[in-house]
Write a protein that holds these residues in place. Structure first.
Motif, short mmCIF file in Angstrom:
data_model
loop_
_atom_site.label_atom_id
_atom_site.label_comp_id
_atom_site.label_asym_id
_atom_site.label_seq_id
_atom_site.Cartn_x
_atom_site.Cartn_y
_atom_site.Cartn_z
N LEU B 132 0.81 -1.21 0.00
CA LEU B 132 0.00 0.00 0.00
C LEU B 132 0.85 1.27 0.00
CD1 LEU B 132 -2.73 -0.98 2.61
CD2 LEU B 132 -3.05 -0.74 0.16
N GLY B 133 2.03 1.14 0.59
CA GLY B 133 2.85 2.33 0.76
C GLY B 133 3.73 2.66 -0.42
N MET B 135 3.77 0.57 -3.78
CA MET B 135 3.61 -0.09 -5.07
C MET B 135 2.61 0.63 -5.96
SD MET B 135 3.73 -4.16 -4.36
CE MET B 135 5.22 -4.96 -3.78
N GLU B 139 1.64 -3.42 -9.86
CA GLU B 139 2.42 -4.19 -8.89
C GLU B 139 1.51 -4.76 -7.80
OE1 GLU B 139 6.23 -1.17 -9.53
OE2 GLU B 139 5.16 -1.21 -7.64
#
Lengths: 221, 221
Positions: B132-133, B135, B139
């Motif tokens: 979540l941070g 990609m 991806e």
DNA sequence: CGCGTCATTGATGTGCATCAAGTGGTGTGG
DNA sequence: CCACACCACTTGATGCACATCAATGACGCG
């Protein structure tokens, strides 16, 4: 987290802490691939934990301060899967995990305490997932500041003033933002007189405004 | 996860499962605020767990299939902090948590097993945070598909074919994307002959391509 | 005092969200 | 058994939030 124990139990608990370790600012407490030895309780100082992938991605998974536990990631595979880095000179208590399990069997309160710590970490991470999955930059930073100041306040520090131990880039990595966005968002908050920011120093002038920002999902339902 | 136990221990373990519960598709196994009673092991069926905030935000925190454990979030505060919803008719084993703790004290292998389950969940969530941070949409979806098919394969299903139990919207919520983006990304993968997609049915034609996509962070370091 | 690190700020680009139509599959009631 | 309604999905057009690129400014440390 308060645990209620008899004197007898307490003396057993002393046996838990095998050693203390001092970590210099910038040094690693453990890193990805290290054999899992035990859990660490932060006594003083400030840490970040972060994942580093082969392809160069870097995600800060949390910041830890006095009283918080690190190392839970190592239990599954007997190896740590992330790095723990001291952001300032720090001291930790080392608690060998086999000792924890042994004592947990004798002291139910300790057993339950361990379970709660792990569950709390899971719930905390749920919150981060919500933040990363559905919040905008301002909401993320507001939530971050509120969380940080709340934890510091619980340790006897101010509710409104704090000195950041981490860089903009580390904040950004934790919040899924680029450092420039973090910086701009700080500036925006400052323009709106919500916070005062001077480099690492932050003073929160309007806590409610921050709270309002966190819950400003353009709520429909 | 294999646990090595004596026959005696095994008979104790039977005592762990208090009851079974059947959950209809769409029904809740537990929801935010419910009193924490115990952990649930999925026997059959498929679940999602999700956070719902007052201000209407909704974040899927995971999908659970046979053999996986739900309910760990309830331990800290004796109340659940998320919803568990069956995505198809399902059966679960109910394991009262006080019984788990009791038995854990007598059976070290079980104790360790519980610790590993919780640690594994923490590590899984680290992975989601990374996704979540840092990609991009392709991806995220590639990582999601690989993870799903890998878990299904471990349960004896195909390595390349699967039927999604969740909607595009639920996938999007889990991955921090909108349903349109999920749909478009599926279509893109299909154009590139990486997958075949027909509604819920997915056939992976090029697993390596997916793997390459996951690790395509424009790696510099 | 000068260099390296961290932070701020501006200009520009882009990936995903948003808004909007239309399609297909499924279940239901006439 | 078919018509209709509903829901999930797809696809296109447009917009915006944040990333990226780039330059400058402020600390702090040797």
């Amino acid at each position: 987290m308060p645990v209620h124990l008899s004197d007898d139990d307490l003396s057993k608990l002393d046996a838990l802490v095998a050693t203390q370790r001092r970590i210099k600012r910038g040094a690693l407490l453990y890193s990805n691939g290290d054999v899992f030895a035990g859990l660490y309780a932060v006594r003083t100082g400030f840490f970040k934990t972060c994942l580093v992938t082969e392809d160069g991605r870097d995600q800060v998974t949390g910041f830890q301060m006095a009283g918080e536990i690190m190392g839970l990631d190592g239990i599954v595979n007997d190896h740590h899967t992330c790095d723990a880095v001291a952001l300032e000179d720090a001291e930790v208590c080392v608690m060998p995990f086999d000792r924890i399990e042994e004592l947990s069997r004798e002291v139910p309160a300790l057993q339950n305490h361990v379970h709660r710590i792990m569950s709390r970490e899971i719930v905390r991470e749920h919150g981060v997932m919500l933040l990363l999955g559905s919040m905008r930059a301002e909401e993320r930073l507001a939530a971050f500041l509120l969380n940080l100041v709340q934890r510091l306040h619980a340790r006897g520090f101010s509710q409104s003033e704090l000195v950041l131990r981490m860089t903009r880039e580390e904040i950004g990595s934790y919040l899924g933002l680029k450092l420039e966005t973090v910086s701009r968002t700080f500036s925006k908050f400052a323009d709106e007189d919500i916070v005062e920011v001077k480099q690492r120093y932050v003073r929160i002038r309007d806590t409610d405004a921050l709270r309002r920002i966190v819950n400003s999902s353009t709520a429909e339902a």
